[in-house]
Scaffold this motif. Structure first.
Motif, PDB file in Angstrom:
ATOM      1  N   TYR A 149       1.220 -22.496 -23.231  1.00 54.51           N
ATOM      2  CA  TYR A 149       0.866 -23.213 -22.009  1.00 54.51           C
ATOM      3  C   TYR A 149       2.070 -23.898 -21.361  1.00 54.51           C
ATOM      4  O   TYR A 149       1.931 -24.960 -20.744  1.00 54.51           O
ATOM      5  N   ARG A 150       3.243 -23.285 -21.478  1.00 61.50           N
ATOM      6  CA  ARG A 150       4.418 -23.785 -20.752  1.00 61.50           C
ATOM      7  C   ARG A 150       4.350 -23.270 -19.315  1.00 61.50           C
ATOM      8  O   ARG A 150       4.306 -22.052 -19.092  1.00 61.50           O
ATOM      9  N   ASP A 151       4.356 -24.168 -18.364  1.00 61.60           N
ATOM     10  CA  ASP A 151       4.184 -23.752 -16.976  1.00 61.60           C
ATOM     11  C   ASP A 151       5.381 -22.991 -16.425  1.00 61.60           C
ATOM     12  O   ASP A 151       5.309 -22.388 -15.352  1.00 61.60           O
ATOM     13  N   ASP A 152       6.521 -23.019 -17.167  1.00 63.41           N
ATOM     14  CA  ASP A 152       7.695 -22.256 -16.715  1.00 63.41           C
ATOM     15  C   ASP A 152       7.682 -20.831 -17.261  1.00 63.41           C
ATOM     16  O   ASP A 152       8.574 -20.037 -16.942  1.00 63.41           O
ATOM     17  N   LEU A 153       6.694 -20.488 -18.077  1.00 61.03           N
ATOM     18  CA  LEU A 153       6.584 -19.140 -18.633  1.00 61.03           C
ATOM     19  C   LEU A 153       5.337 -18.469 -18.067  1.00 61.03           C
ATOM     20  O   LEU A 153       4.210 -18.812 -18.441  1.00 61.03           O
ATOM     21  N   PRO A 154       5.498 -17.502 -17.177  1.00 68.20           N
ATOM     22  CA  PRO A 154       4.334 -16.851 -16.567  1.00 68.20           C
ATOM     23  C   PRO A 154       3.746 -15.773 -17.467  1.00 68.20           C
ATOM     24  O   PRO A 154       4.370 -15.323 -18.436  1.00 68.20           O
ATOM     25  N   VAL A 155       2.552 -15.356 -17.120  1.00 63.98           N
ATOM     26  CA  VAL A 155       1.935 -14.162 -17.691  1.00 63.98           C
ATOM     27  C   VAL A 155       2.013 -13.074 -16.623  1.00 63.98           C
ATOM     28  O   VAL A 155       1.599 -13.296 -15.480  1.00 63.98           O
ATOM     29  N   ASP A 156       2.581 -11.930 -16.994  1.00 66.04           N
ATOM     30  CA  ASP A 156       2.731 -10.823 -16.050  1.00 66.04           C
ATOM     31  C   ASP A 156       1.645  -9.782 -16.308  1.00 66.04           C
ATOM     32  O   ASP A 156       1.406  -9.404 -17.464  1.00 66.04           O
ATOM     33  N   ILE A 157       1.015  -9.296 -15.238  1.00 62.76           N
ATOM     34  CA  ILE A 157      -0.098  -8.357 -15.366  1.00 62.76           C
ATOM     35  C   ILE A 157       0.159  -7.139 -14.488  1.00 62.76           C
ATOM     36  O   ILE A 157       0.530  -7.272 -13.316  1.00 62.76           O
ATOM     37  N   GLU A 158      -0.002  -5.960 -15.078  1.00 63.24           N
ATOM     38  CA  GLU A 158       0.121  -4.703 -14.344  1.00 63.24           C
ATOM     39  C   GLU A 158      -1.179  -3.912 -14.511  1.00 63.24           C
ATOM     40  O   GLU A 158      -1.764  -3.907 -15.596  1.00 63.24           O
ATOM     41  N   VAL A 159      -1.583  -3.240 -13.440  1.00 70.38           N
ATOM     42  CA  VAL A 159      -2.781  -2.400 -13.487  1.00 70.38           C
ATOM     43  C   VAL A 159      -2.376  -0.981 -13.089  1.00 70.38           C
ATOM     44  O   VAL A 159      -1.788  -0.777 -12.020  1.00 70.38           O
ATOM     45  N   TRP A 160      -2.666  -0.026 -13.970  1.00 68.56           N
ATOM     46  CA  TRP A 160      -2.300   1.377 -13.757  1.00 68.56           C
ATOM     47  C   TRP A 160      -3.556   2.242 -13.793  1.00 68.56           C
ATOM     48  O   TRP A 160      -4.541   1.890 -14.443  1.00 68.56           O
ATOM     49  N   ALA A 161      -3.476   3.379 -13.109  1.00 67.84           N
ATOM     50  CA  ALA A 161      -4.605   4.315 -13.119  1.00 67.84           C
ATOM     51  C   ALA A 161      -4.086   5.740 -13.198  1.00 67.84           C
ATOM     52  O   ALA A 161      -3.059   6.081 -12.606  1.00 67.84           O
ATOM     53  N   SER A 162      -4.797   6.563 -13.966  1.00 68.21           N
ATOM     54  CA  SER A 162      -4.562   8.003 -13.987  1.00 68.21           C
ATOM     55  C   SER A 162      -5.834   8.671 -13.471  1.00 68.21           C
ATOM     56  O   SER A 162      -6.756   7.990 -13.007  1.00 68.21           O
ATOM     57  N   GLN A 163      -5.914   9.976 -13.584  1.00 67.83           N
ATOM     58  CA  GLN A 163      -7.108  10.677 -13.111  1.00 67.83           C
ATOM     59  C   GLN A 163      -8.355  10.320 -13.917  1.00 67.83           C
ATOM     60  O   GLN A 163      -9.472  10.389 -13.394  1.00 67.83           O
TER      61      GLN A 163
END
Length: 235
Positions: A149-163
């Motif tokens: 819960y350090r506010d200087d460390l973000p959580v990065d999220i990626e969303v990918w799709a295939s067929q």
């Protein structure tokens, strides 16, 4: 591979009285490794021929020459999972990527943003609900246990799709944390202190997705959540 040899090899002398020696042996083995045309030749036979060439004709053997070689083959990689088999040859396209501060409650924002992103895909409604639950739980774990819960460390999220599938990558900065294998919670065992009171989240995530993978590097920790698009509700 591994080469074991008796001192009769390295202590052999040529006609000028010079010793075969370990440095010469090391050079020969290094050269053999670099010369692909000689890789098929057994190492023991190669060294015997090199010894004969070094000592010259009429050499008087001073000691026994014994060679033992061990060679190993790399183990085969793990078998492809059902999802990997189903998506083999498909192209993965990045639908969106975003970051969130590590603040309590942001797991709900992550869940809603991912739900909006995947609206363009044919993900069935009942599977969308499981995706939302898995994303929320994984993001909360990333903020709490990965980033503390350090506010200087973000959580990065990626969303990918295939067929035929979707995958969501959730990354934190908890590279040194050890993620235990999800264990089916046993309420009686937890109450008796025989099982950790935690662990419900990992078990829930594992059972919400078709496949979950974990990756780490020197800084980051990433959880990959994969969902098939063409399957009905899981039990």
């Amino acid at each position: 591979g591994l080469v074991l040899y008796s001192d009769g090899l390295v202590e052999a002398h040529n006609l000028e009285g010079e010793m075969f020696g370990f440095p010469h042996l090391r050079q020969l083995l290094a050269a053999k490794k670099d010369q692909s045309k000689r890789l098929a030749e057994p190492i023991a036979q190669f060294l015997i021929e090199e010894l004969a060439s070094y000592t010259g004709p009429g050499w008087e053997q001073e000691d026994d020459v014994t060679l033992v070689t061990l060679e190993y083959l790399a183990a085969e990689g793990p078998a492809l999972s059902a999802v990997e088999q189903a998506t083999a040859g498909e192209t993965w396209n990045l639908l969106a990527e975003f970051s969130l501060p590590s603040e309590p409650g942001n797991e709900l924002q992550a869940m809603e943003e991912v739900a909006l992103i995947v609206q363009t895909t044919p993900l069935p409604k009942e599977r969308l609900e499981r995706l939302k639950t898995a994303v929320a739980e994984t993001t909360m774990n990333a903020m709490e246990h990965g980033n503390r819960y350090r506010d200087d460390l973000p959580v990065d999220i990626e969303v990918w799709a295939s067929q035929s599938a979707l995958k969501v990558l959730i990354t934190d900065h908890g590279a040194n944390q050890v993620i235990p294998e999800p264990e089916a919670p046993d309420l009686e065992a937890k109450l008796a202190g025989l099982q950790s009171p935690r662990g419900w989240g990992l078990f829930l995530i594992k059972n919400m997705v078709d496949e979950m993978n974990v990756y780490t590097d020197e800084i980051h920790h990433t959880v990959e959540l994969i969902f098939k698009l063409d399957e009905g509700d899981r039990a």
